[in-house]
Design a protein around this motif. Structure first.
Motif, PDB file in Angstrom:
ATOM      1  N   TYR A  37      -5.193   5.678  -3.455  1.00 47.30           N
ATOM      2  CA  TYR A  37      -4.056   4.993  -4.064  1.00 47.30           C
ATOM      3  C   TYR A  37      -3.212   4.387  -2.946  1.00 47.30           C
ATOM      4  CZ  TYR A  37      -5.005   7.264  -8.528  1.00 47.30           C
ATOM      5  OH  TYR A  37      -5.586   7.676  -9.696  1.00 47.30           O
ATOM      6  N   GLN A  38      -2.987   3.069  -3.035  1.00 49.58           N
ATOM      7  CA  GLN A  38      -2.179   2.387  -2.033  1.00 49.58           C
ATOM      8  C   GLN A  38      -0.789   2.047  -2.567  1.00 49.58           C
ATOM      9  OE1 GLN A  38      -5.024  -0.718  -1.553  1.00 49.58           O
ATOM     10  NE2 GLN A  38      -6.206   0.373   0.012  1.00 49.58           N
TER      11      GLN A  38
ATOM     12  N   TYR B 239       2.455   4.550  -4.140  1.00 45.05           N
ATOM     13  CA  TYR B 239       2.561   5.373  -2.943  1.00 45.05           C
ATOM     14  C   TYR B 239       1.148   5.756  -2.524  1.00 45.05           C
ATOM     15  CZ  TYR B 239       2.177   8.861  -6.630  1.00 45.05           C
ATOM     16  OH  TYR B 239       1.791   9.565  -7.731  1.00 45.05           O
ATOM     17  N   GLU B 240       0.993   6.265  -1.319  1.00 47.81           N
ATOM     18  CA  GLU B 240      -0.324   6.518  -0.763  1.00 47.81           C
ATOM     19  C   GLU B 240      -0.783   7.960  -1.006  1.00 47.81           C
ATOM     20  OE1 GLU B 240      -1.145   4.880   3.180  1.00 47.81           O
ATOM     21  OE2 GLU B 240       0.796   3.866   3.087  1.00 47.81           O
ATOM     22  N   GLN B 241      -1.936   8.068  -1.636  1.00 42.95           N
ATOM     23  CA  GLN B 241      -2.605   9.348  -1.832  1.00 42.95           C
ATOM     24  C   GLN B 241      -4.111   9.123  -1.745  1.00 42.95           C
ATOM     25  OE1 GLN B 241      -0.923  10.630  -5.649  1.00 42.95           O
ATOM     26  NE2 GLN B 241       0.170  12.232  -4.558  1.00 42.95           N
ATOM     27  N   VAL B 242      -4.830  10.179  -1.396  1.00 40.64           N
ATOM     28  CA  VAL B 242      -6.279  10.068  -1.225  1.00 40.64           C
ATOM     29  C   VAL B 242      -6.971  11.247  -1.892  1.00 40.64           C
ATOM     30  CG1 VAL B 242      -8.206   9.969   0.411  1.00 40.64           C
ATOM     31  CG2 VAL B 242      -6.035   8.842   0.968  1.00 40.64           C
TER      32      VAL B 242
ATOM     33  N   ALA C 117      -0.816   1.593 -10.960  1.00 43.97           N
ATOM     34  CA  ALA C 117      -1.163   2.086  -9.637  1.00 43.97           C
ATOM     35  C   ALA C 117      -2.405   1.329  -9.203  1.00 43.97           C
ATOM     36  CB  ALA C 117      -1.436   3.587  -9.666  1.00 43.97           C
ATOM     37  N   SER C 118      -2.546   1.090  -7.921  1.00 44.22           N
ATOM     38  CA  SER C 118      -3.692   0.324  -7.452  1.00 44.22           C
ATOM     39  C   SER C 118      -4.178   0.852  -6.119  1.00 44.22           C
ATOM     40  CB  SER C 118      -3.337  -1.162  -7.336  1.00 44.22           C
ATOM     41  OG  SER C 118      -2.282  -1.353  -6.412  1.00 44.22           O
ATOM     42  N   GLY C 119      -5.424   0.507  -5.812  1.00 48.28           N
ATOM     43  CA  GLY C 119      -5.992   0.959  -4.565  1.00 48.28           C
ATOM     44  C   GLY C 119      -7.441   0.551  -4.418  1.00 48.28           C
ATOM     45  N   SER C 120      -8.173   1.304  -3.624  1.00 42.81           N
ATOM     46  CA  SER C 120      -9.572   0.982  -3.331  1.00 42.81           C
ATOM     47  C   SER C 120     -10.429   2.232  -3.468  1.00 42.81           C
ATOM     48  CB  SER C 120      -9.699   0.411  -1.917  1.00 42.81           C
ATOM     49  OG  SER C 120      -9.284   1.384  -0.957  1.00 42.81           O
ATOM     50  N   PHE C 121     -11.738   2.009  -3.530  1.00 41.09           N
ATOM     51  CA  PHE C 121     -12.659   3.124  -3.654  1.00 41.09           C
ATOM     52  C   PHE C 121     -13.956   2.810  -2.918  1.00 41.09           C
ATOM     53  CE2 PHE C 121     -13.748   0.298  -7.139  1.00 41.09           C
ATOM     54  CZ  PHE C 121     -15.124   0.217  -7.040  1.00 41.09           C
TER      55      PHE C 121
END
Length: 226
Positions: A93-94, A97-100, A77-81
């Motif tokens: 999380y991008q 799937y998208e979650q915040v 899983a990947s994303g930004s912070f």
């Protein structure tokens, strides 16, 4: 993928994929540039003292032991912070799937875009002895954690943080540093699972808008107060 970014009691287990949040989340550090040979503890203490805010990107994997079958590694899983101490952060999380997971210093918001659901909780002392306390909490880490050198591995100097409280799902938290910057976290929970976080594009003390961490409820979302 990680059981809880905040703590077992801080994040609602009602959302079917809330375990994706980690801790935090996290996962998410920055320190003053230092020599690579500096101890992990020295580097980490400099990070705690000097980092008021940060932003970057992460990749997260979960490793689960399956008896004689060996270890199984989950799909990344990947994303930004981004975060601002104390207690303000956005962990997004991008993929896949998208979650915040977002906190404004007072409340914690968990948003599942696919379900269009938001769970709201009081942040209070929920950070406690959790991975998120290391990443986003106050500077008084030794109040909640025992810190010690974890040795060298994979080209990183590791710090080992053990929660003093027994009311946590994590047994041990490893933080890998190099050149004064965090590169990875390794979270071991009481169920024998290992969650791995790697960081990139880490920017220390960037200028962040004053309303950066204010959560806006998406239109039409179901909201659950806890």
């Amino acid at each position: 993928m990680i059981r809880d970014l905040i703590s077992q009691n801080a994040v609602s287990s009602r959302l079917p994929r809330s375990s994706r949040f980690a801790a935090f989340a996290g996962a998410v550090l920055a320190v003053l540039p230092m020599l690579a040979s500096a101890s992990a503890l020295d580097q980490f203490k400099s990070f705690v003292a000097s980092t008021k805010s940060a932003r970057g990107e992460f990749v997260q994997r979960q490793v689960k032991q399956e008896g004689g079958a060996g270890a199984r590694v989950s799909t990344p899983a990947s994303g930004s912070f981004s975060f601002a101490r104390p207690g303000k952060f956005i962990w997004t999380y991008q993929k896949p799937y998208e979650q915040v997971l977002q906190a404004d210093g007072d409340k914690l918001f968990i948003y599942d875009k696919d379900l269009n659901q938001v769970t709201v909780r009081s942040l209070g002392n929920a950070l406690g002895s959790s991975p998120a306390a290391i990443l986003f909490g106050s500077n008084d880490l030794e109040k909640n954690f025992n810190l010690k050198e974890g040795g060298s591995k994979d080209g990183l100097e590791w710090l080992e943080a053990t929660p003093k409280s027994k009311d946590t799902t994590f047994d041990r938290i490893g933080i890998g540093l190099k050149d004064g910057l965090p590169q990875a976290m390794e979270l071991r929970d009481s169920f024998g699972q290992i969650s791995l976080l790697s960081f990139s594009k880490f920017e220390k003390n960037p200028p962040l808008p004053a309303d950066q961490f204010k959560f806006v409820i998406p239109k039409g979302a179901d909201v659950f107060q806890q």
